[in-house]
Design a protein around this motif. Structure first.
Motif: not given
Ligand code: URA
Length: 247
Positions: A154-161, A186-193
């Protein structure tokens, strides 16, 4: 607040007198003698000296609600209905939401007036599993489960879930368990794939499961074992940000 402070806040009572009363076994917290002057006493505990009530316990409220789609996770909004409107006015005033859901999302929402407890429920560091039923626009690709397990950047937070699990239930349906509860996670995780969430329903947080017979829009109080199922960690709030120390 510390027990000695609660007593010495009374008119004409010095800290020394307070400590003496506590040491001599005159003081009860929630009905039990307490001889520890440094004991932290919450808003939800009562203090009595002899037969004099010094501080009344505020009733703690812990509720679950089956959030319907279209309701905002907010206390007030000029445009959209909020989840608070689904609760009786006499209890809603003091409550806050422990773990928001997007407006279109549905399912388990927890509300309480106990801030320390809700922090333990929602702090990403505590890593309580949150379980969602998810439908997607496109078929879920075979590599999705592995990507979620590895963590999504997650670039905005600068971390990996933290590692999340995906149980595929159909071509575009899955049950996803995450350990944090980051913004639109969850939405951002699906968006990332390369996929998109079309519906999201929260089934469970930790040991607290939305019962099948709790209709959309309905609520009930949590059972004592549900309240106690939230890990205690070391419930110490420190610093301005009020972070929780997790052990
Ligand atoms: N993740 C999301 O994207 N939305 C929610 O409402 C909850 C988790």
């Amino acid at each position: 607040m510390k027990l000695s402070r609660i007593l010495s806040n009374q008119n004409g009572v010095s800290r020394q007198q307070a400590n003496r009363a506590i040491a001599s076994g005159l003081v009860r917290v929630d009905g039990e003698v307490c001889t520890n002057a440094a004991r932290e006493v919450s808003r939800f505990q009562g203090v009595v000296v002899g037969d004099k009530v010094i501080k009344r316990a505020l009733p703690a409220h812990y509720l679950m609600l089956n959030k319907p789609a279209g309701y905002l996770s907010a206390t007030w909004d000029p445009v959209h209905p909020t989840v608070m409107e689904l609760l009786p006015p006499e209890i809603r005033a003091d409550l806050h939401i422990a773990g928001r859901l997007d407006r279109a999302s549905t399912g388990l929402m927890i509300l309480t007036n106990d801030g320390l407890w809700s922090r333990r429920l929602t702090e990403p560091e505590i890593k309580l599993p949150k379980v969602y039923r998810v439908s997607t626009l496109r078929p879920i690709e075979p590599h999705t489960a592995q990507r979620f397990e590895e963590g999504i950047w997650f670039a905005y937070e600068g971390l990996t879930t933290s590692p999340a699990t995906l149980e595929q239930l159909g071509p575009t349906d899955a049950r996803v368990t995450i350990l944090e509860g980051r913004y639109h996670q969850v939405k951002r995780m699906f968006h990332a794939v390369g996929n998109q969430v079309t519906s999201l329903h929260r089934e469970r947080i930790g040991e607290i499961t939305l019962p099948r017979d709790l209709a959309p829009g309905a609520w009930r109080s949590l059972e004592p074992d549900e309240v106690q199922s939230v890990p205690t960690g070391r419930a110490t709030v420190f610093g301005k940000a009020g972070r929780l120390a997790v052990t």
